[in-house]
Design an enzyme around this catalytic site. Structure first.
Site: not given
Length: 339
Positions: A29, A31, A36, A51, A148
């Site tokens: 993923g 962001g 990551v 990450k 978040d």
């Protein structure tokens, strides 16, 4: 690691790279600030989540400090429902990374999109109770808030269906986080954050949790629209009562979720411990209800009970008469044979 020029390339460009003993195998993923990867520790042959701070932020001292503050924040937490952090570092090429527990499973967001039938009320209550326990631990132990809370940051392990809270990249310690920057995901953003005031205690996360539970239990979020529309709605609009959107939901639970969406933080539930206890009590009450209405056998009315008793007595009397008659006939037959 080799000298990878990753500034002008996509995250996939680093696949196959070996960084401090880890080989990057796939992208899990990405962001706003980092990507990551699924990485394999070469010597141990074990999988980790790896990450990496995006290249465009590698020369930004504030971004680098924030990235490693995230590492320190994550490393403090040792809780069964929190993704564990193991290692952080910076390569000679300036690549910043940290290594986390790899959770094999799906996010709640994936489940919501691909298999929404799995989002039963029992399941939602279970993961919510676990989340409340994890965030209560983070706040009471280190004054850490997440900032978040959303379905994409909640992982469900395939092996035991337990919750793992991920992505502490926006977490802060008490009032040390910035208060002049919007750092929450717009759909789940607390009103105080939308106004630029920031969030300095658990009530902001509680609002985001309320929005998330509303969305998962109703099938639609309380507000929709552009980023600007969402910010304005969080500040100014009242969402439709959850029970009006999903009339099948337990009324007590619906009202409790609605209370988390109060514009004034002081009017929301004030602690994760309180939320955990309340949700557990609701879960226990719902579990105590008959699971299948068709299996419920109602007691007969008093008059019917009397009629049933009379019928049973009459039936028993007839059995006695029949048995007595049979005995007399057999006796007569035996007597005739003897004579």
């Amino acid at each position: 690691m080799e000298n990878f020029d990753y500034i002008e390339n996509t995250p996939e460009y680093l696949l196959g790279a070996e960084i401090d003993g880890y080989r990057l195998e796939s992208v899990l993923g990405n962001g706003s600030y980092g990507v990551v990867y699924l990485a394999r520790h070469i010597m141990m042959d074990r999988l980790f989540a790896f990450k990496i701070l995006l290249a465009e932020f590698a020369a930004d001292e504030d971004a680098v400090r924030g990235f490693f503050r995230e590492c320190k924040t994550a490393a403090r937490l040792e809780h069964i429902n929190v993704v564990q952090a193991f290692k952080a570092g910076k390569t000679a090429d300036g690549l910043c990374y940290f290594v986390m527990e790899y959770v094999e499973g799906s996010t709640i967001e994936d489940i919501r999109i691909n298999t929404p039938e799995l989002l039963s009320l029992t399941f939602l209550l279970d993961i919510s109770i676990q989340l409340a326990d994890a965030l209560d631990y983070a706040w009471n132990s280190y004054k850490i808030i997440h900032r978040d809370i959303k379905p994409g940051n909640l992982l469900i392990k395939t092996s035991d269906r337990k919750l793992k809270l991920a992505d502490l990249g926006l977490a802060g310690v008490g009032s040390s986080g910035t208060s002049d920057e919007i750092v929450a995901t717009p759909l789940y953003m607390p009103p105080e954050v939308a106004m630029g005031a920031g969030s300095h205690d658990v009530t902001g996360d509680i609002y985001s949790f309320g929005v998330m539970f509303y969305e998962l239990s109703a099938g639609v979020p309380p507000f929709t629209g552009s980023i600007e529309d969402l910010q304005r709605a969080h500040i100014e609009k009242l969402p439709p009562p959850l029970l009006s959107v999903n009339p099948d939901l337990d009324p007590e639970l619906a009202r409790y979720i609605d209370s988390m969406l109060a514009k004034n933080p002081a009017e929301r539930p004030q602690s994760w411990a309180e939320i955990g206890r309340r949700l557990a009590a609701i879960r226990q009450r719902l579990d105590a209800r008959p699971s299948h209405p068709l299996m419920h056998i109602e007691e007969p009315e008093p008059e019917n009970r009397l009629l049933d008793e009379k019928s049973r007595r009459e039936t028993a009397s007839w059995y006695i008469v029949i048995v007595f008659t049979i005995v007399i006939i057999i006796g007569l037959i035996v007597l005739l044979i003897v004579m």
